[in-house]
Design a protein around this motif. Structure first.
Motif, short mmCIF file in Angstrom:
data_model
loop_
_atom_site.label_atom_id
_atom_site.label_comp_id
_atom_site.label_asym_id
_atom_site.label_seq_id
_atom_site.Cartn_x
_atom_site.Cartn_y
_atom_site.Cartn_z
N ALA A 243 -6.17 13.55 -0.18
CA ALA A 243 -7.16 13.21 -1.20
C ALA A 243 -7.61 11.76 -1.17
N VAL A 244 -7.08 10.95 -0.26
CA VAL A 244 -7.37 9.52 -0.29
C VAL A 244 -8.64 9.21 0.50
N GLY A 276 -6.15 2.86 -2.98
CA GLY A 276 -6.25 3.82 -1.88
C GLY A 276 -4.95 3.88 -1.10
N THR A 277 -5.03 3.70 0.20
CA THR A 277 -3.83 3.75 1.04
C THR A 277 -3.03 2.46 1.02
N ALA A 295 0.10 -2.48 -6.18
CA ALA A 295 -0.96 -1.58 -5.69
C ALA A 295 -1.13 -0.49 -6.74
N THR A 296 -2.32 -0.43 -7.34
CA THR A 296 -2.52 0.52 -8.44
C THR A 296 -3.79 1.33 -8.23
N ILE A 303 -1.41 6.57 -4.73
CA ILE A 303 -0.15 5.85 -4.99
C ILE A 303 0.92 6.27 -4.00
N ASP A 304 1.01 7.56 -3.72
CA ASP A 304 1.97 8.04 -2.73
C ASP A 304 1.67 7.46 -1.36
N SER A 305 0.38 7.38 -1.02
CA SER A 305 -0.02 6.83 0.28
C SER A 305 0.28 5.35 0.36
N ALA A 306 -0.03 4.61 -0.70
CA ALA A 306 0.20 3.16 -0.70
C ALA A 306 1.68 2.84 -0.57
#
Length: 413
Positions: A243-244, A276-277, A295-296, A303-306
């Motif tokens: 989804a990013v 984003g990532t 990172a927000t 958030i999971d990707s970052a």
């Protein structure tokens, strides 16, 4: 007699706390088509027995609250009489428990603003129970017999969802995926066909169309997401869920902002807003070893990707991740630097409202003298908003597509 129809329910829904405007509404014809089609399939005996319902990508609660209203009349399954206003009663509208009620509706919404809007709309209707949020995965989908999905624009996001349904739902699951015709593509059919034996496009209605998918195919042992890529130019591993935005790639706006990384101030606390990532967070943290970086993003996938990007680059000890709506949980005057590449779309509409909301949030969270560095499409003319909501703003760079500005937080009066 009160109008208890689904249309009446929809008309009272709000997008809040997301951006609200006269040309933006909290539901569309796809929501109604999904619910109507579920009823029709049940009436025709084409749904599996029982009602183990999962809703995915409900934008502001129309699908979940609509399904709750229908389900309350026949707790064991959706039924063809559920749209009849005469059959509705106060318990159906307030969410009061009924004898033999079916299990709760399991819901996944990637955006925290969607979750908050669903809860807010439920509260406005007096609904106190009946649904629960889960991450995209086994808890959400285990033994699900019916999945209602508002189709995402991204094929990668659709693939991650399709894999999860095929992987975790019941073998006889029916997936009803709907969208606006102008935003649908044959690529969506192809993605679903990789995960289901039977994919049937349905007739369009009111410019919306559904895809019906059945008979999940076997899936590989490892899910396809997150994907991990390496940006050779930056020397950075980038991790991305479906989804990013931009996937594991580097979008051109962020790339242009990074050209000015050596000129950005050294901060004790820096924020990558709309991360984003997490590329900006990772690059700033690497260039400024003494900084603490947050990172927000409002997206759970982001958030999971970052977090995964930070960990893949050995930066997880210095980067905090936070799913939040425009930094609402961060204190006033708590950051020295905010980095922002604001979105310029709200769903399908070009709309500056989301960017303005983030700029206003940056003005609140920055300490006096702190700086907001923003990259934006030059035609959006954010400069007046930056001056008004943050403080004195200078242009630090421009190319044929983007402008980069630095805004200094004015002292509070």
């Amino acid at each position: 007699m009160a109008d208890n129809s689904i249309e009446s329910l929809f008309s009272g829904l709000r997008r809040f706390p997301d951006v609200e405007a006269a040309n933006l509404q909290a539901w569309d014809a796809t929501d109604k088509l999904l619910l109507d089609t579920a009823l029709e399939l049940h009436a025709a005996g084409l749904l599996p027995p029982g009602n183990r319902l999962t809703v995915v990508a409900d934008r502001y609660g129309a699908l979940t609250l609509g399904a709750l209203r229908l389900e309350a009349l026949n707790p064991e399954a959706l039924n063809s009489e559920a749209l009849n206003p005469e059959a509705l009663n106060s318990e159906a509208l307030t969410g009061a428990p009924q004898a033999g009620a079916a299990s709760i509706i399991r819901v996944h919404q990637d955006l925290i603003t969607g979750e908050q809007a669903l809860r807010s709309n439920a509260a406005a209707l007096g609904i106190r129970a009946g649904f629960e949020h889960f991450p995209l995965g086994a808890e959400l989908l285990a033994d699900a017999s019916l999945v209602l999905l508002q189709l995402p624009r991204s094929l990668a996001e659709l693939e991650e969802i399709a894999d999860a349904v095929a992987r975790y739902a019941a073998p006889d699951v029916v997936l009803l995926a709907g969208g606006r015709v102008k935003h649908m593509s044959l690529g969506m059919n192809a993605v679903l066909a990789r995960y289901f034996e039977d994919v049937q496009p349905q007739l369009a209605r009111q410019k919306s169309r559904l895809l019906l998918a059945r008979r999940p195919k076997p899936v590989p042992a490892a899910p396809p997401f997150p994907v991990i890529g390496t940006n050779e130019e930056l020397g950075l591993a980038v991790c991305a869920r479906g989804a990013v935005f931009a996937g594991a790639g580097l979008d051109i706006g962020t790339r242009f902002l990074l050209d000015f990384l050596p000129r950005m101030p050294h901060a004790t606390h820096a924020i990558d807003l709309g991360c984003g990532t997490g590329i900006l967070a990772a690059m700033y943290a690497r260039a400024n070893p003494d900084a603490r970086v947050t990172a927000t993003d409002r997206s759970a996938a982001a958030i999971d990707s970052a977090f995964a990007t930070a960990r893949a680059n050995g930066l997880e000890a210095r980067i905090d991740v936070l799913q939040d709506d425009a930094m609402s949980s961060l204190p006033d005057a708590s950051a020295d630097l905010v980095l922002l590449n604001p979105p310029f779309h709200l769903e399908a509409a070009v709309h500056a409202g989301a960017g303005i909301k983030l700029i206003e949030a940056a003005g609140r969270v920055l300490r006096p003298g702190g700086e907001l560095w923003t990259v934006f499409n030059s035609h959006l003319h954010y400069r007046p908003a930056l001056e008004r909501l943050v403080g004195p703003t200078r242009e630090v760079g421009r190319n044929p597509k983007f402008t980069v500005t630095a805004s200094v937080r004015a002292p509070q009066r």
